[in-house]
Design an enzyme around this catalytic site. Sequence first.
Site, PDB file in Angstrom:
ATOM      1  N   GLU A 135       0.838  -1.200   0.000  1.00  3.61           N
ATOM      2  CA  GLU A 135       0.000   0.000   0.000  1.00  3.61           C
ATOM      3  C   GLU A 135       0.871   1.246   0.000  1.00  3.61           C
ATOM      4  O   GLU A 135       1.753   1.388   0.866  1.00  3.61           O
ATOM      5  CB  GLU A 135      -0.901   0.037   1.240  1.00  3.61           C
ATOM      6  CG  GLU A 135      -2.139  -0.808   1.133  1.00  3.61           C
ATOM      7  CD  GLU A 135      -3.109  -0.549   2.281  1.00  3.61           C
ATOM      8  OE1 GLU A 135      -4.278  -0.930   2.139  1.00  3.61           O
ATOM      9  OE2 GLU A 135      -2.712   0.004   3.317  1.00  3.61           O
ATOM     10  N   CYS A 136       0.635   2.150  -0.924  1.00  5.57           N
ATOM     11  CA  CYS A 136       1.303   3.443  -0.982  1.00  5.57           C
ATOM     12  C   CYS A 136       2.825   3.259  -0.923  1.00  5.57           C
ATOM     13  O   CYS A 136       3.437   2.810  -1.885  1.00  5.57           O
ATOM     14  CB  CYS A 136       0.775   4.357   0.114  1.00  5.57           C
ATOM     15  SG  CYS A 136       1.047   6.113  -0.225  1.00  5.57           S
ATOM     16  N   GLY A 137       3.476   3.553   0.192  1.00  6.48           N
ATOM     17  CA  GLY A 137       4.916   3.369   0.279  1.00  6.48           C
ATOM     18  C   GLY A 137       5.330   1.927   0.032  1.00  6.48           C
ATOM     19  O   GLY A 137       6.389   1.668  -0.571  1.00  6.48           O
ATOM     20  N   MET A 185       5.316   1.446  -3.709  1.00  6.69           N
ATOM     21  CA  MET A 185       6.514   2.031  -4.305  1.00  6.69           C
ATOM     22  C   MET A 185       7.719   1.106  -4.131  1.00  6.69           C
ATOM     23  O   MET A 185       8.553   0.966  -5.039  1.00  6.69           O
ATOM     24  CB  MET A 185       6.797   3.394  -3.672  1.00  6.69           C
ATOM     25  CG  MET A 185       5.710   4.424  -3.934  1.00  6.69           C
ATOM     26  SD  MET A 185       5.832   5.876  -2.835  1.00  6.69           S
ATOM     27  CE  MET A 185       7.339   6.618  -3.455  1.00  6.69           C
ATOM     28  N   SER A 188      -1.179  -0.705  -4.639  1.00  6.35           N
ATOM     29  CA  SER A 188      -1.631   0.576  -5.189  1.00  6.35           C
ATOM     30  C   SER A 188      -1.304   1.674  -4.197  1.00  6.35           C
ATOM     31  O   SER A 188      -0.858   1.409  -3.070  1.00  6.35           O
ATOM     32  CB  SER A 188      -3.129   0.551  -5.481  1.00  6.35           C
ATOM     33  OG  SER A 188      -3.888   0.835  -4.308  1.00  6.35           O
TER      34      SER A 188
END
Length: 415
Positions: A311-313, A316, A407
């Site tokens: 999720e998010c970080g 990435m 995501s």
Amino acid sequence: MSFIISAPASGSGKTTITLGLLRALSRTTAIRAAKSGPDYIDPRFHEAACGQPCINLDAWAMTPDRIRSLASGPTPLIIEGAMGLFDGAPPDGKGATADLARILNLPVILVIDAAKMAGSVAPLANGFINYDPSVRIAGVILNNVGSPRHEGMLRNALKDIPVLGAIPRAPELTQPSRHLGLVQAQERPDLDAYLNQAADLISQSVDLDALQQLHTDPLPAHDAPTRQPPAQRIAIAQDAAFAFSYPHILNDWHDAGAELQFFSPLRDEAAPKADLIYLPGGYPELHAARLAANATFVDSLRNSGAQIYGECGGYMTLGETLTDADGITHKMAGLLPLDTSFATRKLHLGYRSLQATGGPFAGNWTGHEFHYATTLRAEGKPLFTAKDATGAVLPPMGLIKDRVSGSFAHIIDAA
């Protein structure tokens, strides 16, 4: 004694006052804390202040039954609101702190930043008190009061309104922050001293007896369906780079019988053997070089046969590269065809209605997006179809490739 701390607007001092109240009251009685809305950072400060777990209560993303279930219990609960009392998501303000007050039938204490006003405090306070009869404002706390004379002027203007406290200006209590909010609680070696300082100021400036005598019914036990875990054995990254996981979700998984194990990518720990590896959001952009060099962690992802979700970080980190704020590009896990950058910042913010096309979170979810990173490249099959809070269709979000998915959206609850 349970109540909500809110304000006319952000920046009024809600967080500092809430922390001071939690620490001051917890010196003599057990107290719980909650935070309105999708916030990962403030709740960890709340926990440090009162010594009890802090929950998120989100009136946009959660049903009233879910909120009542999470809030229920015999121990008094202090909820810190988000933004202004009636500020919520477009188009109709759903998710505002006022919605929590209605759902839980709790009184609101209005924090007013009085630094630049005197008599004008009266129409401001009266406007909020009379705006919506279904939201009960039990009194006000005046913040940033300049002097005893200033306090007298404010109290005189508010002679018909309960003033529960008048807090002098205390610039030394300003907290350090960064792009997603306050610097995290775990990064503050002086946190306990800070909380005691805030509690001492609150004890001197606020009528704690009056707050404790506020009449509220105990929040009754309220059952809500437990969300089923996405796997039986779940390995969860947890450290300063991956700190953004919601306790209510982890508690759901645990209560439904899942085995949760935690590990630290920053300490170069391998992900434990599991059916699902979960990389929450956080601040990997601040630690990109270190994460890229942590071969034990990265190899454990690449060599695992488990499903992996970011999720998010965390998303990435699963990509090919991450460019930090200095423009330096770091090689990440390389499990998704994704390149992200923090060198060119753009705010992405808002609630999301999500439908997963596959992966460990198949189905419909409510979520939230809050990041400054830019997607330079994302190739392949998206993970989510998405809508914003108004119901407008957004571009598909995230990626899914074989056993790996993720995501920028943070899942809050089942829709």
